[in-house]
Scaffold this motif. Sequence first.
Motif, PDB file in Angstrom:
ATOM      1  N   GLN A  60      34.005 -48.016 -27.361  1.00 25.85           N
ATOM      2  CA  GLN A  60      34.683 -48.679 -28.467  1.00 25.85           C
ATOM      3  C   GLN A  60      34.826 -47.663 -29.605  1.00 25.85           C
ATOM      4  O   GLN A  60      33.869 -47.000 -29.973  1.00 25.85           O
ATOM      5  CB  GLN A  60      33.786 -49.826 -28.938  1.00 25.85           C
ATOM      6  CG  GLN A  60      34.376 -50.679 -30.015  1.00 25.85           C
ATOM      7  CD  GLN A  60      34.826 -51.996 -29.416  1.00 25.85           C
ATOM      8  OE1 GLN A  60      35.178 -52.053 -28.246  1.00 25.85           O
ATOM      9  NE2 GLN A  60      34.817 -53.020 -30.206  1.00 25.85           N
TER      10      GLN A  60
ATOM     11  N   TYR B 182      34.647 -54.939 -23.277  1.00 21.68           N
ATOM     12  CA  TYR B 182      35.391 -54.966 -24.538  1.00 21.68           C
ATOM     13  C   TYR B 182      36.139 -56.281 -24.669  1.00 21.68           C
ATOM     14  O   TYR B 182      37.342 -56.343 -24.420  1.00 21.68           O
ATOM     15  CB  TYR B 182      36.369 -53.787 -24.594  1.00 21.68           C
ATOM     16  CG  TYR B 182      35.668 -52.466 -24.559  1.00 21.68           C
ATOM     17  CD1 TYR B 182      35.307 -51.825 -25.735  1.00 21.68           C
ATOM     18  CD2 TYR B 182      35.313 -51.880 -23.347  1.00 21.68           C
ATOM     19  CE1 TYR B 182      34.634 -50.616 -25.699  1.00 21.68           C
ATOM     20  CE2 TYR B 182      34.636 -50.684 -23.298  1.00 21.68           C
ATOM     21  CZ  TYR B 182      34.304 -50.056 -24.486  1.00 21.68           C
ATOM     22  OH  TYR B 182      33.624 -48.876 -24.450  1.00 21.68           O
TER      23      TYR B 182
ATOM     24  N   ALA C  27      32.177 -54.903 -28.885  1.00 18.32           N
ATOM     25  CA  ALA C  27      31.866 -54.377 -27.554  1.00 18.32           C
ATOM     26  C   ALA C  27      30.469 -54.829 -27.136  1.00 18.32           C
ATOM     27  O   ALA C  27      29.560 -54.885 -27.952  1.00 18.32           O
ATOM     28  CB  ALA C  27      31.923 -52.854 -27.580  1.00 18.32           C
TER      29      ALA C  27
END
Lengths: 193, 193
Positions: free
Chosen positions: A4, B61, B67
């Motif tokens: 991420q 995700y 996340a």
Amino acid sequence: MRYQPSDIAGGPTIKSRVTTHGGRGMTLEQEINESNQYYLAHDIAVIHKKPTPIQIVKVDYPKRSAAVIREAYFRQASTTDYNGIYRGRYIDFDAKETKETTRFPLDNFHQHQVDHMRQCLKQGGICFGLIKFVSLDQLYLLKASDLISYWDQQNTANGRKSIPMSVFQQRAISVKYQLNPLIAYLDAVDQLI
Amino acid sequence: MRYQPSDIAGGPTIKSRVTTHGGRGMTLEQEINESNQYYLAHDIAVIHKKPTPIQIVKVDYPKRSAAVIREAYFRQASTTDYNGIYRGRYIDFDAKETKETTRFPLDNFHQHQVDHMRQCLKQGGICFGLIKFVSLDQLYLLKASDLISYWDQQNTANGRKSIPMSVFQQRAISVKYQLNPLIAYLDAVDQLI
């Protein structure tokens, strides 16, 4: 394995873009880690990257094998990524990459990182940013005091949201790539001590 | 939430046992973290616990939310747990608890922690163990040099696997509980500087 990006939901700063410097295909983080290993192995300095902080929610304990984390979240760090000791001095820094070629956008740093540098400076630490202009293949050591003065002027009238390249050329210390260590950034630190 | 003990499958050292000192019900780690927050808030020192190192294998995700780490493992740290800067000096230490009342078993430390302290000492750092005898409610700061000399004699003929309590009484610095900070361990560090 994907990560991420740091600007979404509090994830960590991950340098996933791979540079091709010297054909080694390493990220800046890998380059620094390798340099730190060299410094450590040669009794020059003890500097480590801190682990990414994780909030663990659920752990499984399979019989006869290692514990498995099954639910966890990335947390915001409260410090910079790197610290340690060199020649009796406390060293503290963060590493950033930008694709920009004429300026370094200040939003690469977070408030808590700047606050942490300010606190370490008060205690007499050596604090800086290692900033790589990846498109130019140029790496600079920028003193925390210079970074902070630009950070603080952001919210003033006509405040800039970035540090111009000319500031790096005039006030930062250029760090060259070499062998052993790959990034001899402590040579630049010597100029600060 | 459960944790894997440190001696199984390379998990981290987790202080899950809760002490009742002063009725606060805090672990030694929590006591140190609270003390470090006090030192930080009062510009006395910048000392943080490093996050537990985690090897991340799988991350989800979800759309529009953070996340989620779905598979990860505890890794062995390559350093001690705490470091930072105090009065211009690099500080590095680890914290350990034992239920023993007459000796401190050396297997509370790991080889890499002792090696790291040795490296930091070479660079001029201030290194020590904060060791709590929980059954006695006694806390000591033991210099890394004393810890290392006991560590190194383990494998000699008639080598001891623990440090006797008498060594703590004679060579370590007693750290008392108080308010603000709860553990004034930097007062003990002042005696080392």
